[in-house]
Design a protein around this motif. Structure first.
Motif, PDB file in Angstrom:
ATOM      1  N   GLY A  45      -0.255 -24.206 -18.969  1.00  0.00           N
ATOM      2  CA  GLY A  45      -0.521 -22.782 -19.099  1.00  0.00           C
ATOM      3  C   GLY A  45      -1.911 -22.409 -19.548  1.00  0.00           C
ATOM      4  O   GLY A  45      -2.175 -21.223 -19.799  1.00  0.00           O
ATOM      5  N   VAL A  46      -2.828 -23.360 -19.667  1.00  0.00           N
ATOM      6  CA  VAL A  46      -4.198 -23.046 -20.071  1.00  0.00           C
ATOM      7  C   VAL A  46      -4.941 -22.447 -18.876  1.00  0.00           C
ATOM      8  O   VAL A  46      -4.869 -22.970 -17.759  1.00  0.00           O
ATOM      9  N   ASP A  47      -5.637 -21.347 -19.097  1.00  0.00           N
ATOM     10  CA  ASP A  47      -6.419 -20.686 -18.059  1.00  0.00           C
ATOM     11  C   ASP A  47      -7.366 -21.695 -17.419  1.00  0.00           C
ATOM     12  O   ASP A  47      -8.254 -22.233 -18.087  1.00  0.00           O
ATOM     13  N   PRO A  48      -7.221 -21.993 -16.123  1.00  0.00           N
ATOM     14  CA  PRO A  48      -8.058 -23.031 -15.498  1.00  0.00           C
ATOM     15  C   PRO A  48      -9.536 -22.690 -15.452  1.00  0.00           C
ATOM     16  O   PRO A  48     -10.378 -23.583 -15.329  1.00  0.00           O
ATOM     17  N   GLY A  49      -9.887 -21.415 -15.544  1.00  0.00           N
ATOM     18  CA  GLY A  49     -11.296 -21.047 -15.524  1.00  0.00           C
ATOM     19  C   GLY A  49     -11.987 -21.203 -16.861  1.00  0.00           C
ATOM     20  O   GLY A  49     -13.231 -21.220 -16.926  1.00  0.00           O
ATOM     21  N   PRO A  51     -12.097 -23.849 -19.242  1.00  0.00           N
ATOM     22  CA  PRO A  51     -12.917 -25.050 -19.450  1.00  0.00           C
ATOM     23  C   PRO A  51     -14.214 -25.037 -18.653  1.00  0.00           C
ATOM     24  O   PRO A  51     -15.257 -25.478 -19.148  1.00  0.00           O
ATOM     25  N   ALA A  52     -14.167 -24.527 -17.419  1.00  0.00           N
ATOM     26  CA  ALA A  52     -15.387 -24.470 -16.607  1.00  0.00           C
ATOM     27  C   ALA A  52     -16.421 -23.544 -17.244  1.00  0.00           C
ATOM     28  O   ALA A  52     -17.627 -23.852 -17.263  1.00  0.00           O
ATOM     29  N   ALA A  53     -15.977 -22.409 -17.780  1.00  0.00           N
ATOM     30  CA  ALA A  53     -16.897 -21.481 -18.439  1.00  0.00           C
ATOM     31  C   ALA A  53     -17.494 -22.104 -19.695  1.00  0.00           C
ATOM     32  O   ALA A  53     -18.685 -21.935 -19.992  1.00  0.00           O
ATOM     33  N   ILE A  54     -16.675 -22.825 -20.446  1.00  0.00           N
ATOM     34  CA  ILE A  54     -17.170 -23.499 -21.652  1.00  0.00           C
ATOM     35  C   ILE A  54     -18.216 -24.541 -21.281  1.00  0.00           C
ATOM     36  O   ILE A  54     -19.288 -24.627 -21.902  1.00  0.00           O
ATOM     37  N   ARG A  55     -17.933 -25.336 -20.252  1.00  0.00           N
ATOM     38  CA  ARG A  55     -18.884 -26.378 -19.852  1.00  0.00           C
ATOM     39  C   ARG A  55     -20.230 -25.778 -19.426  1.00  0.00           C
ATOM     40  O   ARG A  55     -21.289 -26.281 -19.789  1.00  0.00           O
ATOM     41  N   ALA A  56     -20.168 -24.718 -18.649  1.00  0.00           N
ATOM     42  CA  ALA A  56     -21.411 -24.120 -18.171  1.00  0.00           C
ATOM     43  C   ALA A  56     -22.249 -23.603 -19.333  1.00  0.00           C
ATOM     44  O   ALA A  56     -23.478 -23.788 -19.376  1.00  0.00           O
ATOM     45  N   THR A  57     -21.603 -22.963 -20.295  1.00  0.00           N
ATOM     46  CA  THR A  57     -22.323 -22.406 -21.441  1.00  0.00           C
ATOM     47  C   THR A  57     -22.826 -23.505 -22.364  1.00  0.00           C
ATOM     48  O   THR A  57     -23.971 -23.474 -22.834  1.00  0.00           O
ATOM     49  N   ALA A  58     -21.974 -24.491 -22.642  1.00  0.00           N
ATOM     50  CA  ALA A  58     -22.368 -25.579 -23.538  1.00  0.00           C
ATOM     51  C   ALA A  58     -23.460 -26.439 -22.927  1.00  0.00           C
ATOM     52  O   ALA A  58     -24.374 -26.894 -23.628  1.00  0.00           O
ATOM     53  N   ARG A  59     -23.400 -26.652 -21.607  1.00  0.00           N
ATOM     54  CA  ARG A  59     -24.420 -27.476 -20.966  1.00  0.00           C
ATOM     55  C   ARG A  59     -25.811 -26.847 -21.108  1.00  0.00           C
ATOM     56  O   ARG A  59     -26.803 -27.557 -21.320  1.00  0.00           O
ATOM     57  N   ALA A  60     -25.864 -25.530 -21.029  1.00  0.00           N
ATOM     58  CA  ALA A  60     -27.150 -24.851 -21.206  1.00  0.00           C
ATOM     59  C   ALA A  60     -27.706 -25.119 -22.604  1.00  0.00           C
ATOM     60  O   ALA A  60     -28.918 -25.239 -22.796  1.00  0.00           O
ATOM     61  N   PHE A  61     -26.829 -25.204 -23.596  1.00  0.00           N
ATOM     62  CA  PHE A  61     -27.274 -25.528 -24.956  1.00  0.00           C
ATOM     63  C   PHE A  61     -27.727 -26.979 -25.050  1.00  0.00           C
ATOM     64  O   PHE A  61     -28.822 -27.272 -25.544  1.00  0.00           O
ATOM     65  N   ARG A 144     -11.088 -18.452 -27.763  1.00  0.00           N
ATOM     66  CA  ARG A 144      -9.975 -18.342 -26.806  1.00  0.00           C
ATOM     67  C   ARG A 144      -9.338 -19.701 -26.560  1.00  0.00           C
ATOM     68  O   ARG A 144      -8.111 -19.839 -26.503  1.00  0.00           O
ATOM     69  N   TYR A 145     -10.173 -20.695 -26.418  1.00  0.00           N
ATOM     70  CA  TYR A 145      -9.662 -22.026 -26.073  1.00  0.00           C
ATOM     71  C   TYR A 145      -8.824 -22.613 -27.209  1.00  0.00           C
ATOM     72  O   TYR A 145      -7.750 -23.175 -26.956  1.00  0.00           O
ATOM     73  N   VAL A 146      -9.278 -22.472 -28.442  1.00  0.00           N
ATOM     74  CA  VAL A 146      -8.518 -23.078 -29.536  1.00  0.00           C
ATOM     75  C   VAL A 146      -7.197 -22.347 -29.768  1.00  0.00           C
ATOM     76  O   VAL A 146      -6.221 -22.963 -30.221  1.00  0.00           O
ATOM     77  N   ARG A 147      -7.134 -21.065 -29.444  1.00  0.00           N
ATOM     78  CA  ARG A 147      -5.837 -20.394 -29.530  1.00  0.00           C
ATOM     79  C   ARG A 147      -4.848 -21.007 -28.545  1.00  0.00           C
ATOM     80  O   ARG A 147      -3.685 -21.257 -28.881  1.00  0.00           O
TER      81      ARG A 147
END
Length: 324
Positions: A45-49, A51-61, A144-147
């Motif tokens: 039930g985890v929103d499939p989009g 993790p992809a959003a987290i990766r894109a943002t974290a990779r920029a950091f 959102r993810y940790v919830r």
């Protein structure tokens, strides 16, 4: 690695199945955790989009120069950014290796609201205190993810209790205000990190320290391997629809070693894929800090470990792998 050692568990069957199908699922979980300590979990039930959003943002950091990331350096190995050379995870089992080839961003719950019946981590309650201002989306994305992760981890703990033929709240009665850590593991390419030294890993061989770990991973040549007595080191099975779940030392101790704390490692970046970089989202779930974990007696348990206090035990293990 064989599907019998690492089966795929569909949580939707746990939620909606009849008693017989739930019992079959619990039995499959029991057998898998005895063999390897790992499961693949679908229907989570985890929103499939997300993790992809987290990766894109974290990779920029992570792609920024070290001096830009330095203000967010984790103090005493806790929460925030940890750069190269911070840990050698194999030391948790006495293996002396070069430092792991990984950079991390770690977050954990801030102080809980004592007036709330079941407090959840909101964006303002996530540690560390300082977050990158150039990438402000990271903090609410992780909130959102940790919830989602805490809800999933509690559901998994109920399934694990059923697998032991215990009441469903056998573990979750100890997760009202639990310790947890979400760590983003960035595994840079050889072109960034340089050629690996002999015996060097992205993450050295180890078992996790808490109750359950929920992993969203990317496949790669320098990827996750799992160790079992029957098959030795083997590449971990991968399903893009599934999360990888393993139990840690606290859970193994709780079950009196009926279940195996899943031993694993992440291989060094391969020479024939010099541009391969990967990122894993790793949610380490423990339990309430002062929970005393005592081994279940026979016939469930097989070894009686001395009781340990959850937070103190996990922190002692984390200290073993820290180099800075």
């Amino acid at each position: 690695m064989s599907a019998s050692a690492i089966p795929t568990i569909d949580l939707s069957q746990w939620r909606t199945g009849d008693r017989r199908s739930r019992d079959r699922l619990a039995t499959a979980v029991d057998r898998a955790l005895e063999r390897a300590g790992f499961l693949l979990v679908t229907g989570h039930g985890v929103d499939p989009g997300l993790p992809a959003a987290i990766r894109a943002t974290a990779r920029a950091f992570f792609h920024q120069p070290a001096d830009v990331k330095l203000p967010f350096l984790a103090q005493s190995g806790r929460y925030g950014w940890s750069g190269p050379g911070a840990v050698a995870t194999g030391r948790a089992e006495g293996l002396i290796t070069p430092p792991d080839l990984v950079e991390t961003w770690s977050t954990a719950p801030g102080p809980y609201d004592a007036t709330a019946d079941r407090p959840g981590p909101e964006a303002g309650l996530l540690l560390p205190a300082a977050w990158p201002s150039r990438h402000p989306a990271l903090r609410p994305l992780l909130a959102r993810y940790v919830r989602s992760m805490q809800a999933l981890a509690d559901e998994l703990l109920e399934l694990l209790a059923a697998a032991l033929r215990r009441p469903l709240d056998f573990f979750t009665r100890h997760t009202n205000r639990p310790d947890w850590t979400l760590t983003l593991n960035w595994y840079p390419a050889i072109t960034t990190a340089g050629t690996p030294r002999p015996g060097q890993f992205r993450v050295g061989p180890h078992t996790d320290f808490g109750t359950v770990t929920v992993l969203d991973r990317q496949p790669g040549k320098g990827g996750l391997q799992i160790h079992t007595e029957d098959e030795g080191w083997q590449d971990a099975p991968y399903d893009p629809e599934a999360l990888t779940v393993n139990i840690g030392d606290l859970m193994a101790r709780w079950t009196g070693d009926r279940w195996r704390s899943g031993r694993h490692r992440v291989l060094a970046p391969p020479a024939d894929a010099p541009s391969e970089e990967l990122m894993s989202l790793v949610y380490f779930y423990d339990c309430d800090p002062h929970t005393v974990v005592e081994s279940l007696p026979a016939p469930i348990g097989r070894v009686s470990h001395p009781p340990v206090t959850a937070r103190a035990y996990v922190r002692s293990k984390v200290a073993e792998i820290a180099l800075k």
